[in-house]
Motif scaffolding. Structure first.
Motif, short mmCIF file in Angstrom:
data_model
loop_
_atom_site.label_atom_id
_atom_site.label_comp_id
_atom_site.label_asym_id
_atom_site.label_seq_id
_atom_site.Cartn_x
_atom_site.Cartn_y
_atom_site.Cartn_z
N MET A 57 62.21 86.28 -69.90
CA MET A 57 62.07 86.10 -68.44
C MET A 57 60.63 85.68 -68.09
O MET A 57 59.69 86.18 -68.68
N THR A 58 60.53 84.78 -67.15
CA THR A 58 59.20 84.34 -66.73
C THR A 58 58.48 85.48 -66.01
O THR A 58 59.01 86.06 -65.08
N ARG A 59 57.26 85.74 -66.46
CA ARG A 59 56.51 86.80 -65.80
C ARG A 59 55.68 86.23 -64.65
O ARG A 59 55.17 85.12 -64.73
N ARG A 60 55.55 87.03 -63.61
CA ARG A 60 54.84 86.55 -62.42
C ARG A 60 53.47 87.24 -62.29
O ARG A 60 53.37 88.47 -62.46
N VAL A 61 52.47 86.45 -61.97
CA VAL A 61 51.09 86.96 -61.87
C VAL A 61 50.61 86.93 -60.43
O VAL A 61 50.82 85.96 -59.71
N TYR A 62 49.94 87.99 -60.06
CA TYR A 62 49.28 88.04 -58.76
C TYR A 62 47.78 88.24 -59.00
O TYR A 62 47.38 89.18 -59.67
N ILE A 63 46.97 87.32 -58.47
CA ILE A 63 45.52 87.43 -58.65
C ILE A 63 44.86 87.72 -57.31
O ILE A 63 45.11 87.03 -56.33
N GLU A 64 44.03 88.75 -57.29
CA GLU A 64 43.31 89.11 -56.07
C GLU A 64 41.83 88.87 -56.32
O GLU A 64 41.29 89.31 -57.33
N THR A 65 41.18 88.18 -55.38
CA THR A 65 39.81 87.75 -55.64
C THR A 65 38.81 88.46 -54.74
O THR A 65 39.00 88.53 -53.53
N TYR A 66 37.74 88.93 -55.32
CA TYR A 66 36.61 89.52 -54.59
C TYR A 66 35.38 88.67 -54.85
O TYR A 66 35.26 88.06 -55.90
N GLY A 67 34.44 88.70 -53.88
CA GLY A 67 33.14 88.07 -54.15
C GLY A 67 33.04 86.63 -53.72
O GLY A 67 33.65 86.22 -52.73
N CYS A 68 32.28 85.87 -54.49
CA CYS A 68 31.80 84.56 -54.04
C CYS A 68 32.82 83.44 -54.25
O CYS A 68 33.88 83.64 -54.82
N GLN A 69 32.43 82.25 -53.83
CA GLN A 69 33.30 81.07 -53.98
C GLN A 69 33.55 80.76 -55.45
O GLN A 69 34.60 80.25 -55.81
N MET A 70 32.55 81.07 -56.28
CA MET A 70 32.77 80.80 -57.70
C MET A 70 33.90 81.68 -58.24
O MET A 70 34.66 81.26 -59.10
N ASN A 71 34.02 82.88 -57.71
CA ASN A 71 35.15 83.73 -58.11
C ASN A 71 36.47 83.15 -57.64
O ASN A 71 37.48 83.24 -58.34
N VAL A 72 36.48 82.57 -56.44
CA VAL A 72 37.70 81.92 -55.96
C VAL A 72 38.07 80.79 -56.94
O VAL A 72 39.21 80.68 -57.38
N ALA A 73 37.07 80.01 -57.31
CA ALA A 73 37.31 78.91 -58.26
C ALA A 73 37.77 79.46 -59.62
O ALA A 73 38.66 78.89 -60.26
N ASP A 74 37.19 80.57 -60.04
CA ASP A 74 37.60 81.17 -61.33
C ASP A 74 39.05 81.68 -61.27
O ASP A 74 39.77 81.59 -62.25
N SER A 75 39.43 82.21 -60.11
CA SER A 75 40.82 82.67 -59.97
C SER A 75 41.78 81.48 -60.09
O SER A 75 42.85 81.60 -60.69
N GLU A 76 41.39 80.34 -59.52
CA GLU A 76 42.22 79.14 -59.62
C GLU A 76 42.29 78.66 -61.07
O GLU A 76 43.32 78.17 -61.54
N LEU A 77 41.20 78.84 -61.76
CA LEU A 77 41.16 78.50 -63.18
C LEU A 77 42.09 79.41 -63.98
O LEU A 77 42.90 78.94 -64.80
N MET A 78 42.01 80.71 -63.72
CA MET A 78 42.90 81.66 -64.41
C MET A 78 44.35 81.33 -64.10
O MET A 78 45.21 81.38 -64.99
N SER A 79 44.64 80.99 -62.85
CA SER A 79 46.00 80.59 -62.46
C SER A 79 46.47 79.41 -63.29
O SER A 79 47.61 79.40 -63.75
N GLY A 80 45.58 78.44 -63.47
CA GLY A 80 45.92 77.26 -64.25
C GLY A 80 46.20 77.61 -65.71
O GLY A 80 47.19 77.17 -66.30
#
Ligand code: 5AD
Length: 449
Positions: A1-24
């Protein structure tokens, strides 16, 4: 079964970008995205370590998530990013229900860490820093939007005494210019209108003979991108070439974030910032003089070790002179490992820090109010990015000088600019010229022309 991920981001814009990277990275390994923590099989908390408060908040959040984990032991709970790097041991002991602890250079290994955590009861810890890791060639999974981040630099070599970044994000490295440009092209193809180049000190960018100014020119030339922003530059990198480039290229946002930290040269020296208060002032006033349409924002720390009333008054004076458009203002927070934590007692009492912060905020609010008011009657170019949360009939966006701007469509028809309501609808991504009719401390109110 496909597992689903939820990412919650704290901190700066670079963290937002890192969360998008992790998502990818996780999407490429077959994970799907969950919209909330309840629907997720994997929850990742991408964290900040810049001040103690940021870390306290994350411990609080983990406490809230603990019952979910107790209810569903198969749930994988991970802590990623700067605080994972910084407090790996505390996390492992204080929150033993956390399954994965992954630092900023461990994201490529996340799918394997999650896999292992599913099979193993103990926490999977990967906090290895890597001098080379730039995640080159790794696709990010971005939320659809108007503005897209491109991380052009990771880590930091400046070692300001108060700052934990070099210890949790490692040494400075930069993405080669061709890769920066191809990422920006991809963003344009996906419909993004604005690109924000990210790094701890982006203006120090220098790769393969390409300076930051040259990089800006190359990014600026990408078709489909209407606006280019960057954050944060370092105040000593502003040579004539860079200033001229900023002034000349029309799609560069008319805004500079220039972190000053303090207005006292003595404190700046102790912080190992590489400029004096006078040098900072000279740069800021030069920008005001030669590029008056630019907004200037800053970061300021109050209560750095040894800061006395006179030092602080110099900060007030510098702020008053520059009249920053906006500022992020912080009480000093001692960070383990940093030079300040090693050599300077955190000796400004909490009450004094709070009192200084309030005085600074009061002054800054006055400056922000004046800087916003000055634009009334003028025209601004607004990149629409959503709607006013208080009035959904009103689109909102950012002016080129980075002021949050509410667009009043009803008065634009009153002024005869248009009569058909439907023709007036403004979609996110549209760039509109508007006349500023009113202002508040943090907002402009404008009517599309
Ligand atoms: N305490 C308080 N503020 C800090 N910053 C960085 N380190 C600390 C610290 N130890 C602030 C600086 C920086 C911004 C991102 O956070 O002002 O520019």
């Amino acid at each position: 079964m496909t597992r689903r991920v939820y990412i919650e981001t704290y901190g700066c814009q670079m963290n937002v970008a890192d969360s998008e990277l992790m998502s990818g990275i996780l999407a490429d390994s077959g994970f799907a995205t969950a919209d909330n923590e309840r629907d997720a099989d994997v929850i990742l908390i991408n964290t900040c370590a810049i001040r103690e408060k940021a870390e306290d908040r994350i411990f609080g959040r983990l406490g809230w998530l603990k019952p979910l984990k107790m209810e569903r032991p198969e749930l994988v709970l991970g802590v990623t990013g700067c605080m994972a790097e910084h407090l790996r041991d505390q996390l492992a002991s204080k929150t033993p229900y956390v399954d994965v602890i992954a630092g900023p250079d461990a994201y490529r290994r996340l799918p394997a860490l999650i896999e292992q955590a599913t099979r193993d009861d103990s926490a999977m810890i990967d906090v290895r820093l890597d001098r080379e890791e730039l995640y080159a060639g790794q696709r990010s999974q971005r939320a659809r939007g108007v503005s897209g981040f491109v991380t052009i630099m990771r880590g930091c070599d400046k070692f300001c005494t108060f700052c934990i970044v070099p210890y949790v994000r490692g040494r400075e490295r930069s993405l080669p210019p061709d890769l920066v440009v191809s990422e920006v092209r991809e963003l344009a193809e996906q419909g993004f209108k604005e690109v924000v180049l990210l790094g701890q000190t982006v203006s120090s960018y220098a790769v393969d003979g390409v300076s930051f100014a040259e990089l800006l020119r190359r990014v600026h030339a990408v078709d489909g991108i209407e606006r280019v922003r960057f954050t944060s530059p370092y105040p000593t990198d502003f040579d004539d070439e860079l200033l001229q480039t900023l002034a000349e290229l029309p799609k560069i946002g008319r805004h500079l974030h220039l972190p000053v930290q303090s207005g006292s040269t003595r404190v700046l020296e102790d912080m190992r910032r590489q400029y004096s208060a006078e040098q900072f002032l000279e740069l800021a006033l030069r920008v005001r003089r030669e590029m008056p349409e630019f907004g200037i924002s800053t970061d300021i720390i109050v209560g750095y070790p040894g800061e006395d009333e006179q030092d602080f008054e110099k900060t007030l004076e510098l702020s008053r002179t520059v009249e920053f458009d906006s500022a992020f203002m912080f009480k000093y927070s001692e960070r383990s490992m940093t030079a300040a934590a090693r050599k300077r007692p955190d000796d400004v009492p909490e009450a004094v820090k709070s009192e200084r912060l309030s005085r600074l905020i009061a002054l800054q609010n006055e400056s922000s109010r004046k800087r916003h008011a000055r634009l009334v009657g003028q025209h601004v170019d607004v990149l629409v990015d959503g709607v006013n949360p208080r009035d959904e009939a009103q689109p909102k966006g950012r002016s080129s000088c980075f002021k949050s701007t509410m667009l009043d469509l009803s008065s634009s028809s009153r002024h005869g600019a248009a009569t058909d309501g439907a023709a007036l609808a403004l979609a996110p991504g549209q760039l509109v010229r508007a006349r500023v009719e009113g202002s508040a401390t943090h907002t402009l109110f404008a009517v599309p022309l």
